[in-house]
Design an enzyme around this catalytic site. Sequence first.
Site, PDB file in Angstrom:
ATOM      1  N   SER A 159       0.800  -1.222   0.000  1.00 54.54           N
ATOM      2  CA  SER A 159       0.000   0.000   0.000  1.00 54.54           C
ATOM      3  C   SER A 159       0.835   1.276   0.000  1.00 54.54           C
ATOM      4  O   SER A 159       0.309   2.352  -0.271  1.00 54.54           O
ATOM      5  CB  SER A 159      -0.947   0.014   1.195  1.00 54.54           C
ATOM      6  OG  SER A 159      -0.228   0.154   2.403  1.00 54.54           O
ATOM      7  N   LYS A 205       0.879   4.586   7.012  1.00 52.36           N
ATOM      8  CA  LYS A 205       0.414   5.435   5.914  1.00 52.36           C
ATOM      9  C   LYS A 205       1.088   6.795   6.045  1.00 52.36           C
ATOM     10  O   LYS A 205       1.846   7.064   6.977  1.00 52.36           O
ATOM     11  CB  LYS A 205      -1.107   5.622   5.976  1.00 52.36           C
ATOM     12  CG  LYS A 205      -1.918   4.349   6.004  1.00 52.36           C
ATOM     13  CD  LYS A 205      -1.895   3.590   4.694  1.00 52.36           C
ATOM     14  CE  LYS A 205      -2.740   2.322   4.792  1.00 52.36           C
ATOM     15  NZ  LYS A 205      -2.647   1.489   3.555  1.00 52.36           N
TER      16      LYS A 205
END
Length: 247
Positions: free
Chosen positions: A43, A104
């Site tokens: 990701s 993230k």
Amino acid sequence: MTDTKTDKDGGLYETVKIIVQALLLALIVRTFLFQPFNIPSGSMKDTLLIGDYLFVSKFSYGYSRYSFPLGLGPFSGRIMGSEPERGDVVVFKLPKDNSTDYIKRVIGLPGDRIQVIDGVVHINDKPVERKQIDDYIEDTGFGVQRVARYRETLPNGVTYDTLDLTSRGTLDNTRVYEVPEGHYFMMGDNRDNSTDSRVLSAVGYVPFENLVGRAEILFFSVKDGEPAWMVWKWPWTVRWDRIFKTL
């Protein structure tokens, strides 16, 4: 005979003491200074790859109960807190269960309005600067895949690369997200392959308390699918060019 037994007992005591001291030191370092993490998903490509191992600084944002093993800190909220900056790569506890670790990039700060329009991130109604650069090329095992790569520059000057698998991804056009006070909006750099704050039902806005620390440096990296413990394969499986890469 008695002296020999006493020596053995003393040697065992010293060994146990050293082991306990080492474990306590490791626990202190892991809780208050640096904690290792490994990357299990794509990701954050190509900033972070599957098989990367990195250190996260626990002191960057102060301490919460999630700074402690199993989230067993003896207090709520944060102490010695320092707010993250836009663009930081952060490890946090998933708000949905407060136990799963996610990593993230901080895109939205408290009070921000975030929206993605045609793949372009907008912060407070202004598009983030985005420039297409060379493609990201990856050998998937079934052939070579070329993915469009863009260089984004946030309002505070932080620059990083993102991948865009498709121009019509399900999260390339979103609603307007209004980041609540005390929360942050996180996005993965692999924009079409990241479950992040754009998906409110899965991640959503991340409370300040849930931040574990800031990703600082890669200390090891092994090719996807290759076990790190196979030392004899390291000359061919270790990504030597990624070791000691700062984030």
